[in-house]
Every structure is written in structure tokens, then in C-alpha cells.
Scaffold this active site. Structure first.
Site, PDB file in Angstrom:
ATOM      1  N   ARG A 148       0.817  -1.200   0.000  1.00 50.53           N
ATOM      2  CA  ARG A 148       0.000   0.000   0.000  1.00 50.53           C
ATOM      3  C   ARG A 148       0.850   1.248   0.000  1.00 50.53           C
ATOM      4  O   ARG A 148       2.043   1.221   0.333  1.00 50.53           O
ATOM      5  CB  ARG A 148      -0.910   0.017   1.234  1.00 50.53           C
ATOM      6  CG  ARG A 148      -0.122   0.077   2.534  1.00 50.53           C
ATOM      7  CD  ARG A 148      -1.024   0.082   3.739  1.00 50.53           C
ATOM      8  NE  ARG A 148      -1.742   1.331   3.826  1.00 50.53           N
ATOM      9  CZ  ARG A 148      -1.238   2.440   4.371  1.00 50.53           C
ATOM     10  NH1 ARG A 148      -0.019   2.442   4.847  1.00 50.53           N
ATOM     11  NH2 ARG A 148      -1.951   3.527   4.436  1.00 50.53           N
ATOM     12  N   LEU A 149       0.211   2.343  -0.365  1.00 54.71           N
ATOM     13  CA  LEU A 149       0.744   3.677  -0.147  1.00 54.71           C
ATOM     14  C   LEU A 149      -0.326   4.477   0.574  1.00 54.71           C
ATOM     15  O   LEU A 149      -1.524   4.288   0.332  1.00 54.71           O
ATOM     16  CB  LEU A 149       1.083   4.370  -1.484  1.00 54.71           C
ATOM     17  CG  LEU A 149       2.227   3.797  -2.314  1.00 54.71           C
ATOM     18  CD1 LEU A 149       2.346   4.572  -3.626  1.00 54.71           C
ATOM     19  CD2 LEU A 149       3.539   3.846  -1.562  1.00 54.71           C
ATOM     20  N   ASP A 150       0.077   5.364   1.463  1.00 55.98           N
ATOM     21  CA  ASP A 150      -0.894   6.238   2.110  1.00 55.98           C
ATOM     22  C   ASP A 150      -1.651   7.044   1.064  1.00 55.98           C
ATOM     23  O   ASP A 150      -1.141   7.290  -0.043  1.00 55.98           O
ATOM     24  CB  ASP A 150      -0.195   7.196   3.074  1.00 55.98           C
ATOM     25  CG  ASP A 150       0.493   6.473   4.222  1.00 55.98           C
ATOM     26  OD1 ASP A 150       0.026   5.380   4.588  1.00 55.98           O
ATOM     27  OD2 ASP A 150       1.490   7.005   4.741  1.00 55.98           O
ATOM     28  N   LYS A 151      -2.820   7.483   1.428  1.00 57.51           N
ATOM     29  CA  LYS A 151      -3.663   8.251   0.504  1.00 57.51           C
ATOM     30  C   LYS A 151      -2.883   9.390  -0.154  1.00 57.51           C
ATOM     31  O   LYS A 151      -2.978   9.601  -1.372  1.00 57.51           O
ATOM     32  CB  LYS A 151      -4.865   8.815   1.267  1.00 57.51           C
ATOM     33  CG  LYS A 151      -5.733   9.771   0.453  1.00 57.51           C
ATOM     34  CD  LYS A 151      -6.835  10.364   1.308  1.00 57.51           C
ATOM     35  CE  LYS A 151      -7.635  11.407   0.521  1.00 57.51           C
ATOM     36  NZ  LYS A 151      -8.694  12.028   1.355  1.00 57.51           N
TER      37      LYS A 151
END
Length: 350
Positions: A148-151
């Protein structure tokens, strides 16, 4: 559907819990009964399950359904989706696809895009867009997303198109053989390259934050100084692990939080008017996933992708360079001194 064995704590987008103050009229009630009155959108049985699963904290401590309340307590509830009510729906959206084949997809994620549906973001996520563009991902857990990557972090992500590819990529992540390099603008002067080896877990008092805590999971971040800017430093961070908010937490831990980080940044020192204005206009943490290397699940060949700095990051960087009296004539390749060896390098430039 089979499940991959990655850890959801490190994968899932960080969802902000619902925080309540128990009103006086609930005094004397059990915790489960009081929550049923206050959170009418959820059944008492679901609320009881969340309490038993440790997702409900009363004044910072896990609660029990039978706990008697006196009024005034602060209760934090991690709202969980109901799979029967929240189906992953395909949604048309523009995806910046840098590479695709029968096994994997490489996405250049823009800032502001949530990776996976969660509390407050049940639609409009990368997962929704992937299901529309690649319908076969319906049969792969989490639509093939393995990290994932942060928003508000931009940059490179890999998505698996088959369950076999997903499991192989997860194994690479667990073996720390996937190389993930980030560019970050941090506050202050970082004088030398270094490594942060400090466990990360939920903040003991602030549930919307992560922190370096003794009971956390192992986390290792390497950082390399690229350029000293006006009141800031451009660094490259390389992850060994992938904990939630890892770079943001680790850099703040050593006294160099990311520029414009709304959660971990603190209050930066006032500088030149143009620098202050640029930081105010930068509406996210200054973090970009610049480079991604992995062994292709089908070919066994090591491949590397690089993405350009997004426009907002580039603008902020140029303002900080100009304020520091640095030459405007620079090239991102000047900062890439790593030998990629025999890997196939795909460098995408706007």
C-alpha cells in the site's frame, strides 16, 4: 476464494476510529448497550463482536461487553465493514499504468487516491478502479494489491493479476527482496546517511497515529542525503519493512519529520515568505515512491521501474532549492547513484 498470507495491519489503509464521549444519560448501562444506543447504524451483535475483537477502547483500554459505564468515558471504536453490505464495485477511473503483462501491473498512484476501501472511503479507491479496468481481478484477494501507499503519498505500486503471482510477490515482500525507494523532503538539516531500526505500532494515546513503541513490529528504514535545501533536506528512503506510515514515523522519530505532514510534521520554523507559502500550498506529506524493483513472478527476471516526481512535489522542491541559492539546472538522474546491474530498467518520464 483463497487468501494471501500478508499482514493486514501493514497493508490496509489507516482508517480513523470513531471517538465518542459517553453521555450522562448512559450512566449505569453496559458498554454494548450504550454503543447500540449511540451508534444506531450498527446492530448490537456487530458492536459486541467488535468489542470482543479488541476494536473498542474505553479510556484507552480494551473494553468488555459487560463493562458498566458511568458517563464521561472516551470510547474509540474501529468501525469495520460488513462484507454483506460493502461489496467491492468496479468504478471507471483514469489509472496511470506504467507496465502490464499477464502477471503484474505497475501503477503510478497520484496523491489523494485511497488504495483500498475502508472507513469513510467505500468507493473511488484504487481497488475500485482496478476492478473496472481488469475484471479478472475479482477472483484475486484484494484485487491483486499486495502493498500500500498512504492516501497522500504518490508513486509506484505493483498489483498481481493472478493468485500465484500475488503469493510470490508477498513472499518477496516478506523476504525483503522487493526494493522500494522513496524521495522525501524532510524538515531540518540531515547531516549524514543513516538507518532507523525501531519497532512501530499504534500510538498508545492517539489511535489515529502510529509511533515507535517497544511492543511494535520490527521496522527498518535506510535514508540517504541527496541535497540540502532551505531549512529542509531531500533524502532517499529505502524500506526493508512496510509498516503503516513507516517513513513518516521513523523520520519524525529522529527529529526530521516530512515537510507538510499533517499528522507527524509538527510546526515548522518560519522561513522566507515564498517557502512558507509553498509549504502551505503543499497539501500533503512530501513523499513519493520513486523506484520499485522486484523479481518478475513469471520470468524470474529482476525488473526496476522509476517514476518522475509529481508536479506538486517538483514545485515545492524547486522553491526550496531556489531559496537555498541552488542552481535550477538539475536532473533527477543526478541523484540516482545505485547500480541497477543486469536489471531491466523502465524509467517513465512525463
Amino acid at each position: 476464494m483463497m487468501n494471501s498470507d500478508f499482514e493486514p495491519d501493514d497493508y490496509s489503509d489507516f482508517a480513523e476510529p470513531r471517538v465518542l464521549t459517553i453521555p450522562a444519560e448512559c450512566a449505569g448501562q453496559r458498554l454494548d448497550a450504550a454503543l447500540a444506543c449511540l451508534l444506531v447504524d450498527y446492530s448490537r451483535s456487530r458492536l459486541t463482536t467488535w468489542i470482543k475483537d479488541g476494536l473498542v477502547l474505553v479510556d484507552g483500554k480494551p473494553g468488555s461487553p459487560k463493562d458498566k459505564l458511568w458517563g464521561g468515558e472516551t470510547v474509540s471504536v474501529d468501525i469495520q465493514p460488513n462484507p454483506d453490505e460493502v461489496a467491492f464495485q468496479p468504478e471507471a477511473m483514469d489509472l496511470d499504468v506504467l507496465h502490464e503483462d499477464e502477471t503484474i501491473i505497475i501503477i503510478n498512484k497520484p496523491p489523494g487516491l485511497v488504495v483500498h476501501p475502508g472507513s469513510g472511503n467505500w468507493s473511488g479507491t484504487l481497488l475500485n478502479g482496478l476492478l473496472h479496468a481488469y475484471p479478472e481481478l475479482k477472483s484475486v484477494p484484494r484485487a491483486g494489491i499486495v502493498h500500500r501507499l498512504d492516501k497522500d503519498t504518490s508513486g509506484l505500486m505493483v498489483v498481481a493479476r493472478t493468485l500465484a503471482a500475488q503469493n510470490l510477490l508477498v513472499q518477496q515482500l516478506q523476504a525483503r527482496s522487493v526494493k522500494r525507494h522513496y524521495f522525501a523532503i524532510v524538515q531540518g538539516e540531515v547531516r549524514r546517511d543513516g538507518k532507523v531500526d525501531a519497532p512501530i505500532g499504534r500510538h498508545p494515546k492517539d489511535r489515529i497515529k502510529m509511533a515507535v513503541v517497544g511492543t511494535g513490529k520490527p521496522a527498518v528504514t535506510h535514508y540517504r542525503v541527496l541535497e540540502h535545501l532551505s531549512g529542509h533536506t531531500l533524502v532517499e528512503c529505502r524500506l526493508e519493512t512496510g509498516r503503516t506510515h513507516q517513513i513518516r514515523v521513523h523520520m519524525a522519530h529522529i527529529g526530521h519529520p516530512l515537510a507538510a505532514d499533517p499528522v507527524y510534521g509538527g510546526r515548522p520554523k518560519l522561513q522566507e515568505p515564498e517557502v512558507n507559502m509553498a509549504l502551505e500550498d503543499f497539501a500533503r506529506q512530501a513523499l513519493h515512491a520513486k523506484k520499485l524493483s522486484l523479481v518478475h513472478p513469471a520470468s524470474g527476471k529482476t525488473m526496476t521501474w522509476k517514476s518522475p516526481l509529481p508536479q506538486d512535489f517538483d514545485i515545492l522542491l524547486n522553491v526550496l532549492r531556489s531559496a537555498a541559492g541552488l542552481d535550477d539546472d538539475w536532473d533527477e538522474d543526478d541523484w540516482d547513484d545505485e547500480d541497477d546491474g543486469d536489471t531491466e530498467v523502465i524509467y517513465v518520464r512525463e
